[in-house]
Structures are given as C-alpha cells and as structure tokens.
Design an enzyme around this catalytic site. Structure first.
Site, short mmCIF file in Angstrom:
data_model
loop_
_atom_site.label_atom_id
_atom_site.label_comp_id
_atom_site.label_asym_id
_atom_site.label_seq_id
_atom_site.Cartn_x
_atom_site.Cartn_y
_atom_site.Cartn_z
N ASP A 17 0.85 -1.19 0.00
CA ASP A 17 0.00 0.00 0.00
C ASP A 17 0.88 1.24 0.00
OD1 ASP A 17 -2.26 -1.58 0.00
OD2 ASP A 17 -2.36 -1.65 2.18
N LYS A 39 0.72 -8.23 -2.17
CA LYS A 39 -0.59 -7.79 -2.65
C LYS A 39 -0.48 -6.39 -3.25
CE LYS A 39 -3.98 -6.24 0.11
NZ LYS A 39 -4.63 -5.04 -0.50
N ASP A 66 -5.59 -7.16 -5.85
CA ASP A 66 -6.75 -6.91 -5.00
C ASP A 66 -7.51 -5.67 -5.49
OD1 ASP A 66 -8.54 -7.05 -2.90
OD2 ASP A 66 -7.25 -5.99 -1.52
N LYS A 68 -10.91 -6.04 -6.20
CA LYS A 68 -12.30 -6.26 -5.78
C LYS A 68 -13.29 -5.94 -6.91
CE LYS A 68 -11.21 -5.22 -0.95
NZ LYS A 68 -9.83 -4.74 -1.16
N HIS A 70 -16.28 -5.73 -9.46
CA HIS A 70 -17.73 -5.90 -9.41
C HIS A 70 -18.34 -5.05 -10.51
CE1 HIS A 70 -21.74 -6.61 -8.15
NE2 HIS A 70 -21.95 -5.40 -7.66
N ASP A 71 -18.89 -5.72 -11.52
CA ASP A 71 -19.44 -5.02 -12.68
C ASP A 71 -20.30 -6.01 -13.44
OD1 ASP A 71 -19.71 -3.20 -14.96
OD2 ASP A 71 -17.90 -2.21 -14.19
N ASN A 74 -19.51 -9.48 -18.43
CA ASN A 74 -18.50 -9.40 -19.48
C ASN A 74 -17.31 -8.57 -19.04
OD1 ASN A 74 -17.71 -9.80 -22.40
ND2 ASN A 74 -17.73 -7.57 -22.31
N THR A 75 -17.56 -7.45 -18.36
CA THR A 75 -16.47 -6.59 -17.89
C THR A 75 -15.61 -7.31 -16.85
OG1 THR A 75 -17.78 -4.62 -18.32
CG2 THR A 75 -15.94 -4.38 -16.80
N THR A 120 -13.47 -5.61 6.18
CA THR A 120 -13.12 -5.58 7.60
C THR A 120 -13.22 -4.20 8.21
OG1 THR A 120 -10.77 -5.45 6.98
CG2 THR A 120 -11.63 -7.62 7.54
N ARG A 181 -3.35 -7.47 12.80
CA ARG A 181 -2.56 -6.52 13.56
C ARG A 181 -1.82 -7.26 14.68
NH1 ARG A 181 -3.66 -3.96 9.79
NH2 ARG A 181 -4.50 -1.85 9.62
N GLN A 190 -9.35 -0.03 10.70
CA GLN A 190 -10.01 -1.33 10.72
C GLN A 190 -10.89 -1.45 11.96
OE1 GLN A 190 -9.92 -3.23 8.25
NE2 GLN A 190 -7.96 -3.10 7.21
N GLY A 210 -0.50 -5.07 6.04
CA GLY A 210 0.00 -3.88 5.36
C GLY A 210 0.84 -3.01 6.26
N ARG A 211 0.20 -2.06 6.93
CA ARG A 211 0.93 -1.05 7.69
C ARG A 211 1.88 -1.59 8.75
NH1 ARG A 211 -4.48 2.55 8.06
NH2 ARG A 211 -5.31 0.49 7.56
#
Length: 235
Positions: A17, A39, A66, A68, A70-71, A74-75, A120, A181, A190, A210-211
């Site tokens: 990130d 990721k 990542d 995510k 959603h469409d 076909n897309t 989350t 964490r 989060q 991540g962090r």
C-alpha cells in the site's frame, strides 16, 4: 482430499500500500527473501503497479491483485483474463453471484478467485446504513455458501468470522484474512481485527498485513516476527 500444506512463509501476504512503484521496489529490496507473497491494490495499481506485478512474477514471487472487481459479467470476465496474464496467484471480486460466476468462468488454469464477503472496515451499523437487511455474520455465511456453490477458490473474511466460515466451507477453500494486527500495532481504520497467531489458529490460510510491515522501522524484522508467530500457531 485435503489440500497440500502451505509453507509458513507463503501464508504472509504483504500489502504494498504505497503511492509509487519506486517506493514499493525499495520496500521489497529491504524485505528481501523474508516475504514471498505480495498484494497490489488500488493505491499502487493506479500508480503503475501492474508493471511491477509482472516483474515480481518473473522473480518467482506470488501475487495477489486486489481490485475487488464488481461489474457486469462481461467486464469482470475481461478484467480477470487480463489479471491472469500477469501471472497472479489470487484476484478478488465482491461476493455477488453474477460477479463470482463471471470471474470463475474466466480465471484460467492458474489464477484463483477470492470473493470478498464483508469488508473488515465495516461493522453492523455500516451494513445497515448501506441498506443491507442482514447483519455481518448472516451476510458472511450467505456469501460463503454462494461462493462455494459457484466454484470460487477462496474467501476474504475477517478473523472474527474465519472459524465460522471454515466450518461452513470445509478445508478445500482458501481463507484469506486481512485486518491483521500484531498485538503491539495500531488498529487504524479497521474495525474487525485479529493477531496473526489467533487468525491462523482460527482457520485462516493466508494473512494480509499492510501497515505493520510497510510502516515499520525495520520491515524485514516485522515480517519475520509475523512469520514466527504463524509458525508458533501451527501454520
């Protein structure tokens, strides 16, 4: 048939990130061989990170794209086909039936599709504000069953739900848990978090961090500590 054991180091997925490819490459260099799985999400992906994805795949690293998706079907299908060409191991879609089916049909032989149940960063109030009639537990369980029926390879769910989801889907589906964490880390934005050891003990296969690694003074040492906790928890 029970899935093959996952090497402990491969269970840690570090979220890149970061806002530039240069920053991501510098972090990867500092971490070295301590991390095998990375990721790439919106922040880095929209800053040229997909070119880095191909390079990491060529170096033998595992990749989790990542976005995510959603469409319309076909897309989603075309997007998944493009992600598969990068050499990625995982790609995420939101757990809506049409979206999941399109992704599964387009994934090819190597890419695995992960369905995101409930983010989350959401709690019960957030779901209700978005217009959902189900609570978090009911929503996660319903989406897990739909994903399993459609042939999705795995699910993204918080540590709080992972034991329940494992009981629903059994050992075959991969469970990927974000919001991880270590005990001494800040929670940040989060709302449903868990330590690495507890998440593995609860049934998670992979942990997204991540962090706590990216922002650490010594990212390599931070990653090694998480891997050690995974091993201690039996992962």
């Amino acid at each position: 048939m029970k899935p093959a054991p996952i090497p402990s180091r491969d269970r840690l997925i570090v979220a890149l990130d970061l806002s530039s490819v240069e920053a991501a490459e510098a972090l990867i260099e500092r971490i070295g061989d301590s991390v095998t799985f990375y990721k790439i999400g919106y922040q880095l992906g929209y800053a040229g990170g997909l070119s880095l994805a191909a390079k990491l795949a060529d170096r033998g690293k595992k990749l989790f794209i990542d976005f995510k998706l959603h469409d319309i079907g076909n897309t989603v299908s075309k997007g998944i086909e493009s992600i598969a060409k990068l050499g990625a191991t995982f790609a995420t879609v939101h757990a809506y039936p049409q979206t999941m089916k399109a992704a599964v049909d387009a994934r090819g032989p190597s890419l695995k599709i992960l369905a995101v149940t409930v983010l989350t960063s959401y709690d019960e109030d957030d779901l209700h504000a978005a217009g959902y009639r189900l609570g978090i537990s009911e929503m996660v369980e319903a989406r897990a069953l739909q994903a399993q029926a459609l042939g999705v390879d795995g699910l993204v769910c918080s540590g709080e739900e992972v034991a329940t989801v494992r009981g629903i889907v059994g050992p075959q589906m991969a469970l990927v848990t974000p919001g991880i964490r270590p005990a001494d880390s800040a929670v940040g934005d989060q709302k449903r978090v868990m330590t690495p050891g507890r998440a593995i003990a609860s049934g998670a296969d992979y942990l997204v961090v991540g962090r706590p690694v990216v922002d650490a003074v010594d990212p390599k040492a931070a990653a090694e500590m998480i891997v050690a906790e995974i091993v201690e928890a039996g992962g």
